[in-house]
Scaffold this motif. Structure first.
Motif, mmCIF file in Angstrom:
data_model
loop_
_atom_site.group_PDB
_atom_site.id
_atom_site.type_symbol
_atom_site.label_atom_id
_atom_site.label_comp_id
_atom_site.label_asym_id
_atom_site.label_seq_id
_atom_site.Cartn_x
_atom_site.Cartn_y
_atom_site.Cartn_z
ATOM 1 N N PHE A 83 0.785 -1.082 0.232
ATOM 2 C CA PHE A 83 0.293 0.196 0.039
ATOM 3 C C PHE A 83 0.816 1.680 0.034
ATOM 4 O O PHE A 83 0.703 2.626 -0.705
ATOM 5 C CB PHE A 83 -0.807 -0.183 1.221
ATOM 6 C CG PHE A 83 -1.421 1.737 1.651
ATOM 7 C CD1 PHE A 83 -2.873 1.809 0.953
ATOM 8 C CD2 PHE A 83 -1.316 2.009 2.402
ATOM 9 C CE1 PHE A 83 -3.805 2.411 0.726
ATOM 10 C CE2 PHE A 83 -1.834 3.546 2.957
ATOM 11 C CZ PHE A 83 -3.278 2.939 1.832
ATOM 12 N N MET A 84 1.532 1.641 0.478
ATOM 13 C CA MET A 84 2.134 2.271 0.892
ATOM 14 C C MET A 84 3.065 2.364 0.087
ATOM 15 O O MET A 84 3.368 3.638 -0.798
ATOM 16 C CB MET A 84 3.883 2.367 1.907
ATOM 17 C CG MET A 84 3.114 2.328 3.661
ATOM 18 S SD MET A 84 2.539 3.580 3.328
ATOM 19 C CE MET A 84 3.748 4.766 4.098
ATOM 20 N N GLU A 85 4.130 1.492 -1.338
ATOM 21 C CA GLU A 85 4.532 1.636 -2.046
ATOM 22 C C GLU A 85 3.265 2.072 -3.420
ATOM 23 O O GLU A 85 4.049 3.155 -3.940
ATOM 24 C CB GLU A 85 5.113 0.522 -2.686
ATOM 25 C CG GLU A 85 5.811 0.346 -4.474
ATOM 26 C CD GLU A 85 7.523 1.409 -4.459
ATOM 27 O OE1 GLU A 85 7.168 1.464 -5.410
ATOM 28 O OE2 GLU A 85 7.537 1.767 -3.335
ATOM 29 N N GLU A 86 2.119 1.869 -4.240
ATOM 30 C CA GLU A 86 1.155 1.911 -4.038
ATOM 31 C C GLU A 86 1.154 3.740 -4.544
ATOM 32 O O GLU A 86 0.489 4.546 -4.752
ATOM 33 C CB GLU A 86 0.065 1.469 -4.090
ATOM 34 C CG GLU A 86 0.440 -0.165 -4.714
ATOM 35 C CD GLU A 86 -0.889 -0.784 -4.641
ATOM 36 O OE1 GLU A 86 -1.478 0.304 -3.831
ATOM 37 O OE2 GLU A 86 -1.551 -1.794 -4.552
ATOM 38 N N GLU A 87 1.031 3.793 -2.765
ATOM 39 C CA GLU A 87 0.763 5.442 -1.961
ATOM 40 C C GLU A 87 1.728 6.387 -2.848
ATOM 41 O O GLU A 87 1.485 7.323 -3.703
ATOM 42 C CB GLU A 87 0.867 5.852 -1.031
ATOM 43 C CG GLU A 87 -0.953 4.821 -0.463
ATOM 44 C CD GLU A 87 -2.003 5.931 -0.983
ATOM 45 O OE1 GLU A 87 -2.222 6.859 -0.870
ATOM 46 O OE2 GLU A 87 -2.642 5.150 -1.744
ATOM 47 N N ARG A 88 3.132 5.816 -2.640
ATOM 48 C CA ARG A 88 4.082 6.627 -2.830
ATOM 49 C C ARG A 88 4.583 6.753 -4.575
ATOM 50 O O ARG A 88 4.770 8.092 -5.122
ATOM 51 C CB ARG A 88 5.975 6.092 -2.705
ATOM 52 C CG ARG A 88 6.973 6.619 -3.104
ATOM 53 C CD ARG A 88 7.882 5.755 -2.851
ATOM 54 N NE ARG A 88 8.065 4.632 -4.647
ATOM 55 C CZ ARG A 88 8.302 5.196 -5.099
ATOM 56 N NH1 ARG A 88 8.681 5.530 -5.629
ATOM 57 N NH2 ARG A 88 8.630 3.778 -6.561
ATOM 58 N N VAL A 89 3.796 5.638 -5.673
ATOM 59 C CA VAL A 89 3.761 6.046 -7.173
ATOM 60 C C VAL A 89 2.914 6.810 -7.177
ATOM 61 O O VAL A 89 2.838 8.009 -8.303
ATOM 62 C CB VAL A 89 3.726 4.472 -7.592
ATOM 63 C CG1 VAL A 89 3.605 4.994 -8.661
ATOM 64 C CG2 VAL A 89 4.553 4.021 -7.880
#
Length: 315
Positions: A286-292
């Motif tokens: 989730f955090m990676e998706e939010e970063r992208v």
């Protein structure tokens, strides 16, 4: 699908809980043992830590949860020295009987009529807060029902001259960040039916069960999990139960409801929707998706600004 549910009475309950926290010694947070992290309200953590109050975190409904996952969650929560985690079910009076003693250990200085132990029961809807309250008192003083948000107001009751307890309404938070949390909460009946589409929740649950508990699906619905997806599982439920619409098609909606009911009641077996490990992995994704998303949004904004400046120079 992103599920959100924050009825008006919850905002009032949040404000009231914040006011009351100043006069509370111990917070008893009740969570669902099948989804202990997803059913932890970040508002509870925020309020109790602001007031520096210890927490007795009760993992309720352990009779429905995977015992191995529950043991892992107990170890996980107790890494926080301000938290005592306790797995139990309100169906067993012997479990209920230990609650006050565990809370008292968190505030040993409060144990006399002039300084009664003051506790507040908090948690999301439909995790068993009011049932726990009634079990502690051994009489019915709080409304109980198999629907979210039955309790709408706070009430303070003395268990004895040394012990006071406040029951609070089920409280969600304004925005559920991770979509999987919303789905897990919906599957576990912590969110009002008007805020979700049961077909989509059932498909998500079926996919999770195929990945983690295929043997339970096979036993309950006489199916072979290999090669199946969530849709196929729901269709199998319809076939097995004979759920048909007038035209002859399978009644997918009714089958979805039955799958959810089988999970909620424990008919499928003891199931946990998350472990500390799967939670950490889901959070990382989730955090990676939010970063992208943030990077893409920033890039689009920069591109738009560059085009604006180019147009301005052209004039």
């Amino acid at each position: 699908m992103s599920i959100q549910w924050f009825p008006g009475h919850m905002n009032a309950a949040k404000k009231k809980a914040a006011e009351q926290m100043a006069d509370v010694d111990v917070v008893i947070e009740v969570v669902d043992a099948r989804l202990p992290a997803a059913s932890c309200n970040p508002l509870v953590e925020e309020l109790r830590k602001f007031r520096q109050r210890p927490c007795l975190k009760i993992l309720n409904k352990i009779d429905l949860a995977d015992p191995n996952a529950t043991a892992a969650w107990i170890r996980h929560f107790e890494q926080d020295k301000t938290v005592t985690a306790y797995a139990m079910t309100t169906k067993k009076q012997s479990d209920v009987a230990q609650v006050i003693g565990k809370a008292r250990k968190l505030a040993p200085h409060r144990n006399e009529p002039t300084k009664p132990l003051r506790m507040m029961i908090m948690g999301i809807p439909n995790v068993g807060k009011s049932t726990l309250m009634n079990a502690l008192l051994k009489r019915r003083v709080a409304k109980v029902g198999d629907e979210p948000a039955v309790t709408k107001t706070q009430q303070k009751i003395y268990l004895d001259i040394n012990t006071a307890i406040i029951d609070t309404p089920g409280l969600l938070w304004p925005k559920i960040e991770m979509p999987s949390d919303g789905l897990a909460l919906a599957a576990s009946h912590a969110i009002g039916a008007n805020a979700l589409i049961e077909d989509e929740v059932a498909e998500w649950l079926a996919e999770l069960l195929l990945a983690r508990y295929p043997e339970l699906l096979a036993a309950r619905y006489k199916l072979k999990p290999e090669g199946m997806d969530g849709v196929a599982v729901v269709e199998r439920v319809a076939q097995l139960r004979g759920y048909r619409l007038r035209g002859g098609d399978w009644d997918y909606e009714k089958a979805s409801h039955m799958l959810l009911q089988d999970y909620r009641s424990g008919a499928l077996g003891r199931i946990s929707l998350e472990t500390p490990e799967t939670r950490a992995a889901a959070l990382a994704v989730f955090m990676e998706e939010e970063r992208v998303k943030a990077e893409n949004a920033a890039a689009k904004a920069a591109e738009k600004e560059a085009e604006r400046m180019k147009g301005k120079r052209g004039t």
